[in-house]
Write a protein that holds these residues in place. Structure first.
Motif, mmCIF file in Angstrom:
data_model
loop_
_atom_site.group_PDB
_atom_site.id
_atom_site.type_symbol
_atom_site.label_atom_id
_atom_site.label_comp_id
_atom_site.label_asym_id
_atom_site.label_seq_id
_atom_site.Cartn_x
_atom_site.Cartn_y
_atom_site.Cartn_z
ATOM 1 N N VAL A 4 0.833 -1.211 0.000
ATOM 2 C CA VAL A 4 0.000 0.000 0.000
ATOM 3 C C VAL A 4 0.863 1.254 0.000
ATOM 4 O O VAL A 4 1.863 1.330 0.712
ATOM 5 N N ASP A 5 0.462 2.235 -0.820
ATOM 6 C CA ASP A 5 1.114 3.546 -0.823
ATOM 7 C C ASP A 5 0.266 4.612 -0.125
ATOM 8 O O ASP A 5 0.805 5.573 0.426
ATOM 9 N N THR A 6 -1.069 4.441 -0.185
ATOM 10 C CA THR A 6 -1.998 5.445 0.337
ATOM 11 C C THR A 6 -3.019 4.774 1.241
ATOM 12 O O THR A 6 -3.567 3.720 0.886
ATOM 13 N N VAL A 7 -3.279 5.381 2.400
ATOM 14 C CA VAL A 7 -4.314 4.887 3.310
ATOM 15 C C VAL A 7 -5.374 5.976 3.448
ATOM 16 O O VAL A 7 -5.058 7.128 3.765
ATOM 17 N N VAL A 8 -6.621 5.596 3.198
ATOM 18 C CA VAL A 8 -7.747 6.530 3.199
ATOM 19 C C VAL A 8 -8.624 6.228 4.407
ATOM 20 O O VAL A 8 -9.042 5.088 4.615
ATOM 21 N N PHE A 9 -8.921 7.256 5.194
ATOM 22 C CA PHE A 9 -9.701 7.103 6.423
ATOM 23 C C PHE A 9 -11.077 7.754 6.284
ATOM 24 O O PHE A 9 -11.180 8.899 5.840
#
Length: 214
Positions: free
Chosen positions: A19-24
């Motif tokens: 994973v490069d991006t984590v969206v919350f």
């Protein structure tokens, strides 16, 4: 397009290399949203009014329109007064009073900080009212400085789990869905992201994020 994977079902701990991006999500991931508790505080010692406001306001037809950014609070309160009777001031109290009752969920913020330390880009994807979101960013400015941007429903005029809100996020931040993870407390929203190729994490039990983001 390949469907995303449910990380909370496949992995015991975060596979950082995938994973490069984590969206919350915000509500009940980073900031507590508890209508029953809010209404008990807003209308103490009046259970009948609490239940009426839960049905008519929080579960009523206008709440999604606040999220979508297509209705103002005052317009909804006037309509509710016409439809159900009662006092305009009480409807406004229910519609707006919860904004100052929001508190952070420390488990979510610990997860976000761990992701940031691991070098991941952090984004927000949430259904949120315009006025409430502005106040949220003001009240918790230091915390939200951790994030690199996001897509909020009141700005893009789409609500989760509508496909277009995920497409807006993907286009707006040039995301590679297969290298992106989305965290939400509502399974339908997680599944909506997965249909767009984004990996999902369904946060449905206290402690899950602490155990996963090591």
């Amino acid at each position: 397009m390949n469907e995303g994977t449910r990380f909370d079902g496949q992995y015991e701990t975060m596979p950082w290399h995938k994973v490069d991006t984590v969206v919350f999500d915000i509500g009940n991931i980073l900031i507590r949203f508890a209508p029953d508790d809010f209404l008990q505080q807003l209308f103490p010692d009046d259970p009948a009014k609490q239940q009426a406001m839960l049905r008519q306001v929080y579960q009523g037809p206008y709440w999604p329109e606040f999220d979508r950014g297509t209705m103002e609070y005052e317009d909804a309160a006037r309509r509710l007064e016409r439809e159900f009777g009662g006092r305009y001031e009480d409807y406004m109290h229910a519609i707006t009073g919860w904004i100052e009752l929001k508190t952070p969920i420390e488990e979510g913020w610990r997860a976000a900080r761990r992701c940031k330390r691991a070098g991941k880009r952090l984004l927000l994807l949430s259904n949120y009212h315009r006025v409430a979101y502005a106040r949220l960013r003001e009240k918790f400015a230091d915390r939200f400085a951790l994030f690199d941007g996001g897509c909020i429903s009141c700005d893009c005029h789409f609500n989760k789990p509508e496909p277009e809100i995920y497409r807006t996020l993907i286009r707006g931040f040039a995301l590679e869905p297969g290298r992106t993870l989305f965290i939400d407390d509502t399974l339908a929203n997680v599944e909506g992201a997965m249909q767009m190729g984004i990996h999902g994490f369904h946060m449905h039990e206290s402690g899950m994020m602490d155990r996963f983001f090591l």
